[in-house]
Enzyme design. Sequence first.
Site, PDB file in Angstrom:
ATOM      1  N   PHE A   1       0.836  -1.204   0.000  1.00  0.00           N
ATOM      2  CA  PHE A   1       0.000   0.000   0.000  1.00  0.00           C
ATOM      3  C   PHE A   1       0.866   1.248   0.000  1.00  0.00           C
ATOM      4  CE2 PHE A   1      -2.258  -3.250   2.435  1.00  0.00           C
ATOM      5  CZ  PHE A   1      -3.574  -3.166   2.001  1.00  0.00           C
ATOM      6  N   ASP A   2       0.427   2.260  -0.735  1.00  0.00           N
ATOM      7  CA  ASP A   2       0.911   3.615  -0.512  1.00  0.00           C
ATOM      8  C   ASP A   2       0.234   4.105   0.769  1.00  0.00           C
ATOM      9  OD1 ASP A   2       2.009   6.177  -0.889  1.00  0.00           O
ATOM     10  OD2 ASP A   2       0.283   6.830  -2.068  1.00  0.00           O
TER      11      ASP A   2
END
Length: 213
Positions: free
Chosen positions: A58-59
């Site tokens: 994930f960012d």
Amino acid sequence: MTGGSSPIGYLKAWHTNLYLSADAEKVREALGEGIAAATMFMPEKMTEVSESQLRVAFDGDAVLFSDESERIFKTHGLDKFFEHEKENEDRLLDHGPLKGFLEALGKLQKKFYAKGQRLDCPIRTYLVTARSAASSGIRALKTLRAWGLEIDEALFLAGAPKGPMLEKIRPHIYFDDQMFHVEGAAEMGTIAAHVPYGIAQKYNNQHKMSTGK
């Protein structure tokens, strides 16, 4: 099968943890209903990934967290962003559109931990963010801890390209709100998913207009 009608209205009834589609309009509709969603982009040639462990990357900003800090960066620049993060280090970030999906993964992980499989858990999560490991990174970690969520590995790239790190991790899927990171991941052979949320979408649209894409 919905006979051509949008399926989004059914997602809440099914308690959907994540909606993936190639249809960006339906993804935006799902996000508008508070459902974790992203538009999938398949690479031309996929990198080989683990068959025994699901790896999800994930960012941070506008994905797990709100776009509050990204707004500061986009409108006032990097120095103001660092100043803002230092001043607000002990104030939690608001949740982003995929927080609930990370929570769902965490619940599954805990079931394996209860069986003594913490070290060889078949699910592994990664935070791959342009934040630095200094105050801006600390705020992200403090927020996750306050939420009671764990990330197995947190990688703070301080603005460096994400592609080489994703090539090393080899996630089964990577989520980001900025199309150039999604495109970079796909070029490295990673299945990437665009989360059309937050201020970055304004800049994504400008990029499309300037490139004709």
